[in-house]
Design a protein around this motif. Sequence first.
Motif, short mmCIF file in Angstrom:
data_model
loop_
_atom_site.label_atom_id
_atom_site.label_comp_id
_atom_site.label_asym_id
_atom_site.label_seq_id
_atom_site.Cartn_x
_atom_site.Cartn_y
_atom_site.Cartn_z
N GLU A 136 64.69 67.99 16.25
CA GLU A 136 64.24 67.34 15.02
C GLU A 136 63.85 65.88 15.27
O GLU A 136 64.28 65.26 16.25
CB GLU A 136 65.33 67.41 13.94
N PRO A 137 63.01 65.31 14.39
CA PRO A 137 62.68 63.89 14.48
C PRO A 137 63.94 63.02 14.56
O PRO A 137 64.99 63.38 14.03
CB PRO A 137 61.91 63.63 13.18
N THR A 138 63.80 61.90 15.22
CA THR A 138 64.84 60.89 15.50
C THR A 138 65.63 61.21 16.76
O THR A 138 66.47 60.41 17.17
CB THR A 138 65.84 60.66 14.34
N THR A 139 65.40 62.34 17.41
CA THR A 139 66.16 62.69 18.61
C THR A 139 65.40 62.36 19.88
O THR A 139 65.95 62.52 20.98
CB THR A 139 66.50 64.19 18.62
N GLY A 140 64.16 61.90 19.77
CA GLY A 140 63.36 61.60 20.94
C GLY A 140 62.59 60.30 20.80
O GLY A 140 63.00 59.39 20.08
N GLU A 141 61.43 60.25 21.44
CA GLU A 141 60.68 59.00 21.55
C GLU A 141 59.62 58.81 20.48
O GLU A 141 59.05 57.71 20.37
CB GLU A 141 60.01 58.95 22.93
N ILE A 142 59.32 59.81 19.70
CA ILE A 142 58.21 59.72 18.73
C ILE A 142 58.67 59.01 17.46
O ILE A 142 59.71 59.34 16.89
CB ILE A 142 57.67 61.12 18.38
N ASN A 143 57.89 58.03 17.04
CA ASN A 143 58.17 57.32 15.79
C ASN A 143 57.60 58.14 14.63
O ASN A 143 56.47 57.93 14.19
CB ASN A 143 57.54 55.92 15.82
N TYR A 144 58.40 59.10 14.17
CA TYR A 144 57.89 60.03 13.16
C TYR A 144 57.66 59.37 11.81
O TYR A 144 56.81 59.83 11.04
CB TYR A 144 58.81 61.25 13.05
N THR A 145 58.38 58.32 11.49
CA THR A 145 58.11 57.63 10.23
C THR A 145 56.68 57.13 10.19
O THR A 145 55.95 57.32 9.20
CB THR A 145 59.09 56.47 10.01
N VAL A 194 54.15 58.20 12.14
CA VAL A 194 53.23 59.34 12.23
C VAL A 194 53.07 59.98 10.86
O VAL A 194 51.95 60.28 10.43
CB VAL A 194 53.73 60.36 13.27
N PHE A 195 54.18 60.20 10.15
CA PHE A 195 54.10 60.81 8.82
C PHE A 195 53.41 59.88 7.82
O PHE A 195 52.71 60.35 6.93
CB PHE A 195 55.50 61.19 8.33
N LYS A 196 53.62 58.59 7.97
CA LYS A 196 52.94 57.64 7.10
C LYS A 196 51.43 57.76 7.28
O LYS A 196 50.67 57.75 6.30
CB LYS A 196 53.40 56.21 7.42
N PHE A 197 50.99 57.87 8.53
CA PHE A 197 49.56 58.05 8.80
C PHE A 197 49.04 59.35 8.18
O PHE A 197 48.00 59.37 7.51
CB PHE A 197 49.30 58.07 10.31
N ILE A 198 49.77 60.44 8.39
CA ILE A 198 49.34 61.74 7.86
C ILE A 198 49.24 61.68 6.33
O ILE A 198 48.27 62.17 5.74
CB ILE A 198 50.32 62.84 8.32
N HIS A 199 50.22 61.08 5.70
CA HIS A 199 50.20 60.94 4.23
C HIS A 199 49.03 60.09 3.79
O HIS A 199 48.37 60.39 2.77
CB HIS A 199 51.52 60.34 3.77
N SER A 200 48.73 59.02 4.55
CA SER A 200 47.63 58.12 4.18
C SER A 200 46.27 58.81 4.24
O SER A 200 45.33 58.38 3.57
CB SER A 200 47.62 56.90 5.10
N LYS A 201 46.18 59.88 5.02
CA LYS A 201 44.93 60.63 5.12
C LYS A 201 44.78 61.63 3.96
O LYS A 201 43.79 62.34 3.88
CB LYS A 201 44.88 61.39 6.44
N GLY A 202 45.78 61.68 3.10
CA GLY A 202 45.72 62.59 1.97
C GLY A 202 45.96 64.04 2.34
O GLY A 202 45.49 64.96 1.66
N PHE A 203 46.73 64.25 3.40
CA PHE A 203 46.96 65.61 3.89
C PHE A 203 47.72 66.43 2.87
O PHE A 203 48.80 66.05 2.42
CB PHE A 203 47.75 65.55 5.20
N GLN A 204 47.16 67.58 2.49
CA GLN A 204 47.78 68.46 1.51
C GLN A 204 48.34 69.73 2.15
O GLN A 204 48.85 70.60 1.45
CB GLN A 204 46.76 68.84 0.44
#
Length: 305
Positions: free
Chosen positions: A253-262, A264-274
Amino acid sequence: MERRHFIRNTALASGALGISAPFSYAFSATAPAHKFNLKYAPHLGMFKHHAGEDPIAQLNFMADQGFTAFEDNGMKGREVALQEKMAATMQERGLEMGVFVAHKIYWREPNLASGEAAKREEFLEDIRSSVEVAKRVNAKWMTVVPGFVDLRKSMGYQTANVIESLKQACDILEPHGLVMVLEPLNFRDHPGLFLTGSPQAYEICKSVGSPSCKILFDIYHQQIQEGNLIPNMDTCWDEIGYIQIGDNPGRKEPTTGEINYTNVFKFIHSKGFQGILGMEHGNSKPDKEGEQAVIDAYKKVDTFL
């Protein structure tokens, strides 16, 4: 965790479950425990220590936690009665169905890249049968992996063979409004596969030129394969139809590795992903503690607004 083992294990763990088993978890009539900003989609087995082994109880538990989607790689292999009961539960609880695997995946020998007529027809027949599954469970997306490279052919010929197979698959899918999403897989976990990176998938989708052929951008795989996640997603955004999640290293799950998922998800949300973001990863800890850790991790990285 290798993807083929992930698919096989989740299917075996939950596909053999009967629909007549007594519920060990009953859903609540109260409001969901949390409201997420994106459609994160768990899979069967992820919360079995809280909800029990019954798949219907697991779906109810997911909905009670505030998840609004669900994905199931092994859905196609389940009994029709169970598919129908799961579909009814998802509709009742407001869970949108995500991907299921549409066809036999060739992990060690070429199929679509080869251009072999029999392999192409096998693939197309799998797509035809997947249309019926999609209708039954109210699914829009299905996963396609073009398989192993053909070492006897240049990449140009292989690409042309794959594109032709996908065009014929789109002729089957388009009348039903269904979408196959092509998943590039990383070279480390899956050496020798034809489709590996997002630019390659983008090129193929543009060449196929159909709304029924899009990219499944698996963040775990592409972190390993190419990194530079947000710019790469942005570049091929108009061909991304579905997203999957997993941190690296470990595919948990997110937070267990190196990816800044917050971010990444902020970017995805900003694109209007439905669309849906499939939680195609394992739990970093066992038992109920591990399941709660997954829920808490998504609450944490979902705080981007």
